[in-house]
Design a protein around this motif. Structure first.
Motif, PDB file in Angstrom:
ATOM      1  N   TYR A  56       0.829  -1.213   0.000  1.00 26.75           N
ATOM      2  CA  TYR A  56       0.000   0.000   0.000  1.00 26.75           C
ATOM      3  C   TYR A  56       0.860   1.257   0.000  1.00 26.75           C
ATOM      4  O   TYR A  56       0.480   2.270  -0.603  1.00 26.75           O
ATOM      5  N   HIS A  57       2.004   1.207   0.678  1.00 25.42           N
ATOM      6  CA  HIS A  57       2.919   2.345   0.567  1.00 25.42           C
ATOM      7  C   HIS A  57       3.341   2.525  -0.892  1.00 25.42           C
ATOM      8  O   HIS A  57       3.460   3.661  -1.379  1.00 25.42           O
ATOM      9  N   ALA A  58       3.573   1.418  -1.591  1.00 25.91           N
ATOM     10  CA  ALA A  58       3.932   1.507  -3.006  1.00 25.91           C
ATOM     11  C   ALA A  58       2.798   2.143  -3.804  1.00 25.91           C
ATOM     12  O   ALA A  58       3.037   2.973  -4.700  1.00 25.91           O
ATOM     13  N   ARG A  59       1.569   1.774  -3.514  1.00 21.77           N
ATOM     14  CA  ARG A  59       0.428   2.392  -4.213  1.00 21.77           C
ATOM     15  C   ARG A  59       0.378   3.886  -3.929  1.00 21.77           C
ATOM     16  O   ARG A  59       0.150   4.701  -4.834  1.00 21.77           O
ATOM     17  N   ARG A  60       0.591   4.260  -2.684  1.00 20.27           N
ATOM     18  CA  ARG A  60       0.501   5.681  -2.330  1.00 20.27           C
ATOM     19  C   ARG A  60       1.638   6.484  -2.967  1.00 20.27           C
ATOM     20  O   ARG A  60       1.449   7.614  -3.395  1.00 20.27           O
ATOM     21  N   VAL A  61       2.830   5.870  -3.011  1.00 20.94           N
ATOM     22  CA  VAL A  61       3.960   6.536  -3.668  1.00 20.94           C
ATOM     23  C   VAL A  61       3.692   6.662  -5.165  1.00 20.94           C
ATOM     24  O   VAL A  61       3.971   7.702  -5.778  1.00 20.94           O
ATOM     25  N   GLU A  62       3.151   5.602  -5.771  1.00 26.86           N
ATOM     26  CA  GLU A  62       2.826   5.652  -7.198  1.00 26.86           C
ATOM     27  C   GLU A  62       1.839   6.778  -7.478  1.00 26.86           C
ATOM     28  O   GLU A  62       2.000   7.534  -8.445  1.00 26.86           O
ATOM     29  N   ARG A  63       0.837   6.917  -6.648  1.00 23.56           N
ATOM     30  CA  ARG A  63      -0.136   7.996  -6.833  1.00 23.56           C
ATOM     31  C   ARG A  63       0.524   9.359  -6.637  1.00 23.56           C
ATOM     32  O   ARG A  63       0.227  10.313  -7.367  1.00 23.56           O
ATOM     33  N   ALA A  64       1.433   9.458  -5.662  1.00 24.95           N
ATOM     34  CA  ALA A  64       2.113  10.734  -5.423  1.00 24.95           C
ATOM     35  C   ALA A  64       2.963  11.127  -6.621  1.00 24.95           C
ATOM     36  O   ALA A  64       3.010  12.303  -7.007  1.00 24.95           O
ATOM     37  N   LEU A  65       3.618  10.143  -7.237  1.00 22.48           N
ATOM     38  CA  LEU A  65       4.423  10.438  -8.421  1.00 22.48           C
ATOM     39  C   LEU A  65       3.549  10.857  -9.601  1.00 22.48           C
ATOM     40  O   LEU A  65       3.946  11.697 -10.411  1.00 22.48           O
ATOM     41  N   ASP A  66       2.355  10.286  -9.691  1.00 24.36           N
ATOM     42  CA  ASP A  66       1.456  10.604 -10.806  1.00 24.36           C
ATOM     43  C   ASP A  66       0.642  11.873 -10.563  1.00 24.36           C
ATOM     44  O   ASP A  66       0.382  12.640 -11.490  1.00 24.36           O
ATOM     45  N   GLU A  67       0.226  12.081  -9.286  1.00 23.78           N
ATOM     46  CA  GLU A  67      -0.704  13.163  -8.980  1.00 23.78           C
ATOM     47  C   GLU A  67      -0.021  14.390  -8.391  1.00 23.78           C
ATOM     48  O   GLU A  67      -0.646  15.449  -8.278  1.00 23.78           O
ATOM     49  N   GLY A  68       1.233  14.237  -7.953  1.00 24.07           N
ATOM     50  CA  GLY A  68       1.967  15.377  -7.419  1.00 24.07           C
ATOM     51  C   GLY A  68       1.815  15.601  -5.930  1.00 24.07           C
ATOM     52  O   GLY A  68       2.477  16.466  -5.364  1.00 24.07           O
ATOM     53  N   ALA A  69       0.948  14.874  -5.266  1.00 26.98           N
ATOM     54  CA  ALA A  69       0.745  15.017  -3.827  1.00 26.98           C
ATOM     55  C   ALA A  69       0.388  13.653  -3.250  1.00 26.98           C
ATOM     56  O   ALA A  69      -0.121  12.778  -3.957  1.00 26.98           O
ATOM     57  N   TRP A  97       9.607  11.794  -3.014  1.00 25.44           N
ATOM     58  CA  TRP A  97      10.651  12.768  -3.345  1.00 25.44           C
ATOM     59  C   TRP A  97      11.959  12.069  -3.692  1.00 25.44           C
ATOM     60  O   TRP A  97      12.671  12.467  -4.613  1.00 25.44           O
ATOM     61  N   SER A  98      12.273  11.014  -2.936  1.00 27.68           N
ATOM     62  CA  SER A  98      13.545  10.318  -3.143  1.00 27.68           C
ATOM     63  C   SER A  98      13.553   9.522  -4.441  1.00 27.68           C
ATOM     64  O   SER A  98      14.589   9.415  -5.107  1.00 27.68           O
ATOM     65  N   LEU A  99      12.414   8.945  -4.805  1.00 27.19           N
ATOM     66  CA  LEU A  99      12.364   8.054  -5.966  1.00 27.19           C
ATOM     67  C   LEU A  99      12.029   8.771  -7.266  1.00 27.19           C
ATOM     68  O   LEU A  99      12.272   8.223  -8.348  1.00 27.19           O
ATOM     69  N   ALA A 100      11.469   9.975  -7.176  1.00 30.88           N
ATOM     70  CA  ALA A 100      11.005  10.673  -8.377  1.00 30.88           C
ATOM     71  C   ALA A 100      12.073  10.810  -9.467  1.00 30.88           C
ATOM     72  O   ALA A 100      11.771  10.585 -10.649  1.00 30.88           O
ATOM     73  N   PRO A 101      13.328  11.146  -9.133  1.00 30.10           N
ATOM     74  CA  PRO A 101      14.319  11.307 -10.212  1.00 30.10           C
ATOM     75  C   PRO A 101      14.679  10.006 -10.927  1.00 30.10           C
ATOM     76  O   PRO A 101      15.246  10.053 -12.024  1.00 30.10           O
ATOM     77  N   PHE A 102      14.362   8.877 -10.316  1.00 31.14           N
ATOM     78  CA  PHE A 102      14.818   7.599 -10.860  1.00 31.14           C
ATOM     79  C   PHE A 102      13.683   6.733 -11.409  1.00 31.14           C
ATOM     80  O   PHE A 102      13.938   5.734 -12.074  1.00 31.14           O
ATOM     81  N   ALA A 103      12.438   7.087 -11.119  1.00 29.14           N
ATOM     82  CA  ALA A 103      11.313   6.234 -11.502  1.00 29.14           C
ATOM     83  C   ALA A 103      11.175   6.178 -13.025  1.00 29.14           C
ATOM     84  O   ALA A 103      11.103   7.218 -13.678  1.00 29.14           O
ATOM     85  N   PRO A 104      11.107   4.981 -13.591  1.00 22.39           N
ATOM     86  CA  PRO A 104      10.972   4.856 -15.048  1.00 22.39           C
ATOM     87  C   PRO A 104       9.531   5.062 -15.483  1.00 22.39           C
ATOM     88  O   PRO A 104       8.611   5.083 -14.662  1.00 22.39           O
ATOM     89  N   TRP A 112       8.741  -1.514 -10.606  1.00 23.20           N
ATOM     90  CA  TRP A 112       9.936  -0.814 -10.128  1.00 23.20           C
ATOM     91  C   TRP A 112       9.643  -0.096  -8.815  1.00 23.20           C
ATOM     92  O   TRP A 112      10.447  -0.131  -7.875  1.00 23.20           O
ATOM     93  N   ILE A 113       8.494   0.552  -8.736  1.00 26.04           N
ATOM     94  CA  ILE A 113       8.112   1.257  -7.511  1.00 26.04           C
ATOM     95  C   ILE A 113       7.965   0.271  -6.360  1.00 26.04           C
ATOM     96  O   ILE A 113       8.423   0.534  -5.236  1.00 26.04           O
ATOM     97  N   GLU A 114       7.347  -0.864  -6.619  1.00 24.52           N
ATOM     98  CA  GLU A 114       7.180  -1.877  -5.577  1.00 24.52           C
ATOM     99  C   GLU A 114       8.529  -2.307  -5.007  1.00 24.52           C
ATOM    100  O   GLU A 114       8.719  -2.372  -3.783  1.00 24.52           O
ATOM    101  N   ARG A 115       9.480  -2.595  -5.884  1.00 27.18           N
ATOM    102  CA  ARG A 115      10.779  -3.071  -5.415  1.00 27.18           C
ATOM    103  C   ARG A 115      11.564  -1.964  -4.731  1.00 27.18           C
ATOM    104  O   ARG A 115      12.279  -2.217  -3.754  1.00 27.18           O
ATOM    105  N   ALA A 116      11.451  -0.743  -5.237  1.00 28.67           N
ATOM    106  CA  ALA A 116      12.165   0.371  -4.609  1.00 28.67           C
ATOM    107  C   ALA A 116      11.634   0.638  -3.205  1.00 28.67           C
ATOM    108  O   ALA A 116      12.405   0.797  -2.247  1.00 28.67           O
ATOM    109  N   VAL A 117      10.311   0.701  -3.061  1.00 26.68           N
ATOM    110  CA  VAL A 117       9.705   0.931  -1.755  1.00 26.68           C
ATOM    111  C   VAL A 117      10.037  -0.218  -0.803  1.00 26.68           C
ATOM    112  O   VAL A 117      10.287  -0.001   0.393  1.00 26.68           O
TER     113      VAL A 117
END
Length: 765
Positions: A56-69, A97-104, A112-117
Motif C-alpha cells: 500500500y505504501h507503493a500504491r501511495r507513492v505511485e499515486r504521489a508520483l502521478d498526482e503530485g501530492a 521525493w527520493s524516488l522521483a528522479p529515478f522512476a521509469p 519498479w516502484i514496488e521493489r524500490a519501496v
C-alpha cells in the motif's frame, strides 16, 4: 558493577578504528536484512514483495508520483464508498521525493516502484545500527561502539521491519526515534543544556525530527515522543538544583517546531473533520499536545522568576504536574472536545480489538498469547539483563550527574514495557536496549579491553543466537526445486492478482467501477498489484466496520442469493478465493457471527457443512457437495452467476480438495456474470438437467458444472448458466456441455454475449 565515571580518562582512539567498526557493523546489519522472506521469487523472473503494508505504501507513492501530492483518501478502499487513509503522509512523501528522479515510465513502472519501496527499509535498518554504534563510541569508546552495533545489527525485532521485501514505515520510525534519542543524549553530554543558543538549536533539530516522525506514524506521539517528554520532565526537576540555561529554549523549540512541522499533515488529514480530536488518527489533538508541551517551558525563559536553585524552580515541576492534572480533570468533567476525542479514541479502539487481535505484530512477547521462544528470538537473551543494566545506568546517572543517561533509562524502560505487550515495539526498543547493554559491556572491559572486549562482543553476538541462526539458515537456503515451485502458494496468489490486473477494465455491463472481494488481508494486494478496488483491506476495521465484516458474511453465507446481493451492493466483479481461506475460518466466524461455529467447525477442522458455504463452494468448483458427492444444497445446482475464470498452476499443500483429496490450487478467481438463461419447453413438472465440464489445462484442474430445474405450469424449465461454449470468459475451456430431460438429451451452445447480458438461450432437441 561500579557506576560509570564521567571523569575517568579515556585513551585516545584512532579514527580508523571507528571507521573499521562502522564498516563491520554495516556488513553485519546488511546480511540478515538480505534474507529472502518478504522478498519472494517471481515465477516470471525477478522478485516481488509479500508485505501487504509495503504494497500500500507503493500504491501511495505511485499515486504521489502521478498526482503530485500524497493522497489522503482512496476511493478503491471500502468500495464503492471509499475511505480515508489511516496513515499520515510524510513517510510516503519522503519516498516519493527520493524516488522521483529515478522512476521509469512504461508498463513496468509499478513493479519498479514496488521493489524500490520494499528495499528502502533495509537502508533505514542499517542506518539505525550505524547511528547506535556511533553514539556509543561518543559516550564510551570502541568497545561500546562494537557491542551496540552488533546488538542492533542482529536484533530480530528490528530485522523484521527492515528486511528486504518489507516496505512498511516502522524501520523509518525506528531510525527517527534513534536520531531523537541520540540528539537529546548528545545535547546533555556536550553541554547544550547549559547554553541558551545551543539548546535552542538542538530543540529546532529535535522538533523537525519529532514532527516528521508523528507525521509518518501517528502512534509515535504516544510511544516515542512521550518518553522524550518524560526525560525533559526529569531535566526540569534537576534544573531546580542545577543551572541548565539551555533547557527552556530546547524544550520550547522542540515542541513548537514539531507542532509547526506537523501542521501541514493535520490540515490535509481527512479525519480532522469527522473526528477533530481523535487520538488514533491525525487530528488537532496531536499539535495541541505538542503546543501544551511548549507552554510548559515558556515560563522557564523568565530570567528571574524561575532561576535555578530557587524555591520557585524547585516547586515548578510539582506545579506543572498539578496544573496538567487539573486541566485534564476539567476537560473530562466538562466534556470538552479533547476529552471527548480521547473517549472516542478509546471506544473506537475497543471496537477495533477484534481486528487488532488477529494482527501478528500486535501479539505480545510474553504471556499466554505469546508464541514459544518469541521473546528471545525478537530481543535476544540480553533482554534478561536489560532491567539490571537500566538500574545500573540509573545509579550511574545519579552518582555522576550524567543527564545523558536519563535518555536511555527512560526510553529503554518505556519501550521494553510496550514491546512485551506488542512485539512491534521491539523495533524502536533495539537502539536503547543495545546502548544500555553496550555501556555496561564497556564498563566490564575497562581494565583489560584488548583481552575482555572480544569475549564480551562474542557474548553479545551469542545473545542474539536465535536471530543470527535464523538469518544464516535463510542466507544459505538452497534454491527452490521445480517440485517446490509447483507448491509455491504465495506465487500462485500473486499471479492471480496479476491476472486480474491484465483483464479488460470494463465489466459485463460496460462499467469501469468495480471491485474485487477477498479476505481482508488480501486488500492491499488487490489495490496495488491487481490495480482494482477492494471491499475489505489490510487496514481492517480502521476504515469501516461493515467493510471489515462483509467478506466473512459473503464467504460464510449458505444462501447464494444473499451472497450475490452483497456482491451487487459492493459492485464486485471478481472474487479472489485463495485456498488458505480454510485457515482463517475461525477468524471469519468471529466476525460474521460466533453462532456459526457450531455449524461450520468440527473440532479444529471445517465441518462437512462448511462446503455448503460460499467459501466451500468457491474452493470446490461451485457445487455444494459433501462426502460421496452428496448434494448439501436442496437446489442441487452449482453457482449460477459466478464463473470460475482463473486457477493457479501452483498448489497449496496445506489444503486438500474435498473431492480428490489432492492439494488445492493456491488461488481461484471467480467473475460475477449475469448468466445465460437456458430454456427448455416440454411437459409441466419435467426435470431439466444441464451439465458441462470446465478445464484449466495449464493449471491441470477441472470442474463439473451441474444444474437442474422443474418445468413450470406452462412447461418451461429455466436454468441460469455462467459459462459460455465460446472462448473469451477467463482461462477455462468448456467441453461436453449437454442437457437432458427424461429420455431426451442434446448439446448445449451458449454464446458469450448471452452470459454477459443475461439473454435467453433456447435448448434445441
Amino acid at each position: 558493577m561500579t557506576p560509570i565515571d564521567a571523569n575517568a580518562p579515556r585513551a585516545a582512539e584512532p579514527r580508523w578504528l571507528l571507521w573499521l567498526i562502522l564498516a563491520a557493523v554495516a556488513a553485519l546489519a546488511w546480511a540478515p536484512r538480505s534474507v529472502p522472506g518478504l522478498r519472494h521469487e517471481h515465477p516470471g523472473g525477478g522478485w516481488f514483495s509479500r508485505d501487504p503494508d509495503g504494497l500500500y505504501h507503493a500504491r501511495r507513492v505511485e499515486r504521489a508520483l502521478d498526482e503530485g501530492a500524497v493522497a489522503e483518501r482512496d476511493e478503491r478502499m471500502n468500495f464503492p464508498e471509499g475511505a480515508p487513509i489511516p496513515w499520515p503522509p510524510y513517510y510516503d512523501r519522503v519516498l516519493a521525493w527520493s524516488l522521483a528522479p529515478f522512476a521509469p515510465e512504461g508498463p513496468e513502472r509499478w513493479r519498479w516502484i514496488e521493489r524500490a519501496v520494499s528495499s528502502a527499509p533495509r537502508w533505514f535498518g542499517v542506518a539505525s545500527a550505524l547511528l547506535a554504534s556511533f553514539a556509543a563510541w561518543r559516550m564510551a569508546g570502541w568497545v561500546a561502539a562494537l557491542c551496540v552495533g552488533v546488538g542492533v545489527a542482529l536484533c530480530r525485532g528490528t530485522i523484521n521491519y527492515s528486511v528486504i521485501g518489507t516496505g512498511d514505515h516502522h524501520a523509518w520510525i525506528a531510525l527517527l526515534s534513534g536520531l531523537v534519542l541520540v540528539l537529546a543524549s548528545e545535547a546533555a553530554r556536550t553541554g547544550a543544556l547549559e547554553s541558551r543558543t545551543k539548546g535552542a538549536l538542538v530543540g529546532v533539530a529535535l522538533g523537525v525530527l519529532i514532527g516528521v516522525m508523528v507525521g509518518s506514524w501517528v502512534a509515535s506521539l504516544l510511544f516515542l515522543v512521550i518518553p522524550l517528554q518524560l526525560v525533559l520532565a526529569v531535566w526540569i526537576a534537576v534544573r531546580g538544583a542545577r543551572a541548565l540555561d539551555g533547557l527552556a529554549p530546547l524544550g520550547l523549540a522542540a515542541h513548537s517546531v514539531a507542532a509547526l512541522v506537523l501542521l501541514p499533515a493535520v490540515f490535509a488529514s481527512p479525519w480532522r473533520h469527522e473526528h477533530p480530536w481523535m487520538v488514533v488518527n491525525l487530528s488537532w489533538f496531536h499539535p495541541a499536545q505538542l503546543a501544551l508541551g511548549a507552554a510548559v517551558f515558556a515560563p522557564l525563559l523568565a530570567p528571574r522568576a524561575f532561576a535555578p536553585r530557587t524555591l520557585a524552580a524547585r516547586l515548578y515541576p510539582l506545579g506543572v504536574a498539578l496544573a496538567l492534572a487539573l486541566l485534564a480533570a476539567l476537560a473530562w468533567a466538562l466534556e470538552l472536545a479533547p476529552a471527548r476525542g480521547l473517549a472516542e479514541g478509546f471506544a473506537w479502539a475497543s471496537r477495533a480489538d477484534s481486528f487488532m487481535d488477529t494482527v501478528q505484530e500486535s501479539a505480545p512477547l510474553v504471556g499466554s498469547r505469546a508464541e514459544s521462544g518469541v521473546l528471545f528470538l525478537a530481543l535476544g537473551y540480553g533482554v534478561l539483563a536489560l532491567p539490571v543494566a537500566l538500574v545500573w545506568l540509573a545509579r550511574s546517572a545519579f552518582a555522576q550527574r550524567r543527564l545523558e543517561l536519563v535518555v536511555w533509562i527512560v526510553s529503554g524502560a518505556w519501550l521494553l514495557g510496550w514491546a512485551l505487550v506488542q512485539r512491534r515495539f521491539a523495533d524502536p526498543l533495539a537502539v536503547p536496549m543495545a546502548v544500555a547493554l553496550g555501556l555496561g559491556a564497556a564498563q566490564l572491559t575497562r581494565f583489560k579491553p584488548r583481552v575482555s572486549a572480544p569475549l564480551v562482543c562474542l557474548a553479545v553476538a551469542l545473545a542474539h543466537w536465535p536471530s543470527a541462526s535464523s538469518a544464516w539458515r535463510g542466507l544459505t537456503r538452497p534454491a527452490a526445486t521445480a517440485e517446490q515451485r509447483a507448491f509455491d502458494a504465495v506465487a500462485g496468489e500473486r499471479l492471480a492478482l496479476e491476472w486480474i490486473r491484465g483483464v479488460e477494465r470494463t465489466d459485463a455491463s460496460g462499467g469501469e467501477r468495480w471491485s474485487v472481494l477477498s479476505h481482508w488481508d488480501r486488500g492491499h494486494g488487490i489495490e496495488f498489484v491487481a490495480d482494482a478496488a477492494s471491499v475489505a483491506t489490510n487496514f481492517g476495521s480502521y476504515i469501516g466496520i461493515e467493510s471489515y465484516r462483509d467478506p466473512p458474511r459473503f464467504f460464510l453465507s449458505q444462501s447464494p442469493d444473499e451472497a450475490l446481493a452483497l456482491l451487487e451492493r459492493r459492485a464486485v466483479r471478481f472474487v479472489l478465493a485463495p485456498a488458505s481461506l480454510v485457515g482463517v475460518l475461525r477468524s471469519q466466524i468471529r466476525v460474521a457471527g460466533p453462532e456459526l461455529g457450531a455449524q461450520l467447525l468440527d473440532g479444529a477442522a471445517p465441518s462437512e457443512r462448511y462446503w455448503a458455504t460460499m467459501a466451500g463452494r468457491l474452493l470446490s468448483g461451485g457445487a455444494a457437495l459433501g462426502a460421496g458427492q452428496r448434494w448439501l444444497d436442496p437446489a442441487r445446482s452449482s453457482l449460477a452467476q459466478l464463473a470460475l475464470v482463473h486457477v493457479s498452476r501452483e498448489r497449496n499443500a496445506q489444503v486438500l480438495d474435498p473431492r480428490s483429496r489432492q492439494a488445492l490450487p493456491a488461488a481461484f478467481v471467480w467473475e460475477r456474470v449475469r448468466g445465460a438463461e437456458l430454456q427448455w419447453r416440454g411437459a409441466s413438472g419435467a426435470r431439466l438437467e444441464v451439465q458441462l465440464a470446465l478445464d484449466f489445462r495449464e493449471a491441470g484442474y477441472g470442474i463439473q458444472w451441474r444444474a437442474e430445474a422443474l418445468a413450470d405450469a406452462q412447461g418451461v424449465a429455466r436454468v441460469v448458466c455462467p459459462y459460455s461454449t465460446e472462448a473469451g470468459l477467463g482461462q477455462g475451456v468448456v467441453r461436453d456441455a449437454i442437457w437432458s430431460c427424461g429420455n431426451e438429451r442434446g448439446a448445449v451452445r451458449i454464446p458469450l454475449a448471452a452470459v454477459r447480458n443475461g439473454a435467453s438461450v433456447q435448448l434445441e432437441r
